[in-house]
Write a protein that holds these residues in place. Sequence first.
Motif, PDB file in Angstrom:
ATOM      1  N   ILE A  17       0.843  -1.196   0.000  1.00 45.30           N
ATOM      2  CA  ILE A  17       0.000   0.000   0.000  1.00 45.30           C
ATOM      3  C   ILE A  17       0.879   1.247   0.000  1.00 45.30           C
ATOM      4  O   ILE A  17       0.614   2.213  -0.726  1.00 45.30           O
ATOM      5  N   ILE A  18       1.931   1.224   0.789  1.00 46.36           N
ATOM      6  CA  ILE A  18       2.885   2.336   0.767  1.00 46.36           C
ATOM      7  C   ILE A  18       3.538   2.427  -0.605  1.00 46.36           C
ATOM      8  O   ILE A  18       3.771   3.523  -1.137  1.00 46.36           O
ATOM      9  N   PHE A  19       3.842   1.285  -1.209  1.00 47.74           N
ATOM     10  CA  PHE A  19       4.414   1.222  -2.563  1.00 47.74           C
ATOM     11  C   PHE A  19       3.566   2.040  -3.535  1.00 47.74           C
ATOM     12  O   PHE A  19       4.078   2.765  -4.387  1.00 47.74           O
ATOM     13  N   VAL A  20       2.246   1.920  -3.410  1.00 50.08           N
ATOM     14  CA  VAL A  20       1.328   2.653  -4.290  1.00 50.08           C
ATOM     15  C   VAL A  20       1.386   4.156  -4.013  1.00 50.08           C
ATOM     16  O   VAL A  20       1.314   4.973  -4.931  1.00 50.08           O
ATOM     17  N   HIS A  21       1.548   4.545  -2.762  1.00 50.28           N
ATOM     18  CA  HIS A  21       1.386   5.942  -2.360  1.00 50.28           C
ATOM     19  C   HIS A  21       2.646   6.781  -2.453  1.00 50.28           C
ATOM     20  O   HIS A  21       2.560   8.003  -2.345  1.00 50.28           O
ATOM     21  N   VAL A  22       3.817   6.173  -2.618  1.00 49.56           N
ATOM     22  CA  VAL A  22       5.056   6.962  -2.560  1.00 49.56           C
ATOM     23  C   VAL A  22       5.373   7.685  -3.861  1.00 49.56           C
ATOM     24  O   VAL A  22       6.274   8.517  -3.900  1.00 49.56           O
ATOM     25  N   GLY A  23       4.668   7.392  -4.953  1.00 46.40           N
ATOM     26  CA  GLY A  23       4.927   8.096  -6.203  1.00 46.40           C
ATOM     27  C   GLY A  23       4.991   7.157  -7.382  1.00 46.40           C
ATOM     28  O   GLY A  23       4.740   5.951  -7.277  1.00 46.40           O
ATOM     29  N   ARG A  24       5.369   7.693  -8.524  1.00 46.05           N
ATOM     30  CA  ARG A  24       5.340   6.946  -9.780  1.00 46.05           C
ATOM     31  C   ARG A  24       6.686   6.325 -10.140  1.00 46.05           C
ATOM     32  O   ARG A  24       6.906   5.896 -11.264  1.00 46.05           O
ATOM     33  N   GLU A  34       4.997   3.237 -13.150  1.00 47.81           N
ATOM     34  CA  GLU A  34       3.558   3.230 -12.903  1.00 47.81           C
ATOM     35  C   GLU A  34       2.975   1.829 -13.049  1.00 47.81           C
ATOM     36  O   GLU A  34       2.044   1.450 -12.337  1.00 47.81           O
ATOM     37  N   THR A  35       3.541   1.050 -13.959  1.00 47.18           N
ATOM     38  CA  THR A  35       3.075  -0.331 -14.132  1.00 47.18           C
ATOM     39  C   THR A  35       3.309  -1.138 -12.861  1.00 47.18           C
ATOM     40  O   THR A  35       2.441  -1.917 -12.425  1.00 47.18           O
ATOM     41  N   LEU A  36       4.461  -0.948 -12.245  1.00 49.16           N
ATOM     42  CA  LEU A  36       4.747  -1.652 -10.991  1.00 49.16           C
ATOM     43  C   LEU A  36       3.783  -1.232  -9.886  1.00 49.16           C
ATOM     44  O   LEU A  36       3.362  -2.051  -9.073  1.00 49.16           O
ATOM     45  N   ARG A  37       3.427   0.047  -9.865  1.00 49.14           N
ATOM     46  CA  ARG A  37       2.460   0.513  -8.857  1.00 49.14           C
ATOM     47  C   ARG A  37       1.122  -0.181  -9.040  1.00 49.14           C
ATOM     48  O   ARG A  37       0.477  -0.587  -8.063  1.00 49.14           O
ATOM     49  N   VAL A  38       0.686  -0.307 -10.289  1.00 44.48           N
ATOM     50  CA  VAL A  38      -0.583  -0.990 -10.557  1.00 44.48           C
ATOM     51  C   VAL A  38      -0.519  -2.439 -10.089  1.00 44.48           C
ATOM     52  O   VAL A  38      -1.499  -2.989  -9.564  1.00 44.48           O
ATOM     53  N   LEU A 208      -0.801 -10.095 -14.602  1.00 47.90           N
ATOM     54  CA  LEU A 208      -1.944  -9.669 -15.406  1.00 47.90           C
ATOM     55  C   LEU A 208      -2.381  -8.255 -15.060  1.00 47.90           C
ATOM     56  O   LEU A 208      -2.867  -7.519 -15.929  1.00 47.90           O
ATOM     57  N   MET A 209      -2.221  -7.846 -13.805  1.00 50.99           N
ATOM     58  CA  MET A 209      -2.556  -6.480 -13.425  1.00 50.99           C
ATOM     59  C   MET A 209      -1.692  -5.481 -14.179  1.00 50.99           C
ATOM     60  O   MET A 209      -2.190  -4.498 -14.742  1.00 50.99           O
ATOM     61  N   GLY A 210      -0.389  -5.742 -14.216  1.00 50.02           N
ATOM     62  CA  GLY A 210       0.514  -4.874 -14.959  1.00 50.02           C
ATOM     63  C   GLY A 210       0.258  -4.949 -16.457  1.00 50.02           C
ATOM     64  O   GLY A 210       0.320  -3.932 -17.159  1.00 50.02           O
ATOM     65  N   PHE A 211      -0.047  -6.149 -16.941  1.00 47.27           N
ATOM     66  CA  PHE A 211      -0.298  -6.340 -18.369  1.00 47.27           C
ATOM     67  C   PHE A 211      -1.529  -5.555 -18.810  1.00 47.27           C
ATOM     68  O   PHE A 211      -1.519  -4.904 -19.866  1.00 47.27           O
TER      69      PHE A 211
END
Length: 324
Positions: A17-24, A34-38, A208-211
């Motif tokens: 969750i922190i991974f998502v919030h720290v930036g792109r 951004e793909t890794l965040r997704v 698949l999420m990143g794809f």
Amino acid sequence: MRNNALDAAKLLACFFIIFVHVGRFPELVAPWGETLRVMARWAVPFFFLASGFTITRIDAESILRRVTKLIAVLFYGSIIYIPILYMQSRDSIVILIDKFISLNTLHNGAFGHLWFIGSLISGIILFWYARQNLSHKVSLTISITIVIMCWMGDVVKSFGYELWFFFTFRYLLGFALVYIGWCVGTGKLKFILAYKPAWLVFFLCIFLMGFEYYILLTKFGATHSERQFPLACIPAAFALICICKNSSMKSNIISGWGVNYSLGIYIIHLFSLYFISLFLDLYRLNKYSSLRLVATFAVSLIILMAMKKCTPYAYNKLNGILVK
């Protein structure tokens, strides 16, 4: 009996969750950051599923106790963000008060990520209503419909359309995933992945999420607008719940941290991130999302450890412990 794998997975989910919030992650070549965040978007659905997984009693008293605890968590979690809200309101007390007592704050908390707690409160109440008044088949059908509508709204929104119904269904995910999590925990859902296949499904879904994000971005002209719920994020969280259900993990330091600190880390991590970002700005290091990630997780964990040892009253309030 505690499920140590579930506790450890909660701590892992906090990290992502922190991974998502720290930036792109601009230190990576676009659009891979951004793909890794997704690909980390499974973490919030996992927390919803885990909340349902741990429901063992559905009587009014037990449900009320859970809801009361979460209301306390939402309130005290909002309180700690007052300093940041004050700075963001350009030092205006009037703007701060208006923000803090708004209807949106009542439902979602004072800071963006606290919507999860508000959604969970509503989700548990709706779960109790469904178990009293609806059949399992109807409840499960409604849950799956909510998940699909949330994903569809997220996809359409990524093409630049303002769809407010997405946020309605995102809020209703609290019910949908709590119900599915309860089905897994109680065996009401017959389709449960075995341990090894669940790991395979988990990693496949992350890919698949990143794809999905990458293909929509590069082939169909979707924008860089944040994707919150790629379709495979729910199966990924479901697979991880199945892993936890079938695991025989013994108690360890990671599971112990998960028990004691995962909720608190979720609540305070944006508080830590805000001031860590200000500090890193002084040394022109704020562009490194990976540095903010490690620092935010470590600082949040240390703060919670210090609170538990030195200010147990504040620690208990933040975690809804001993709430009547």
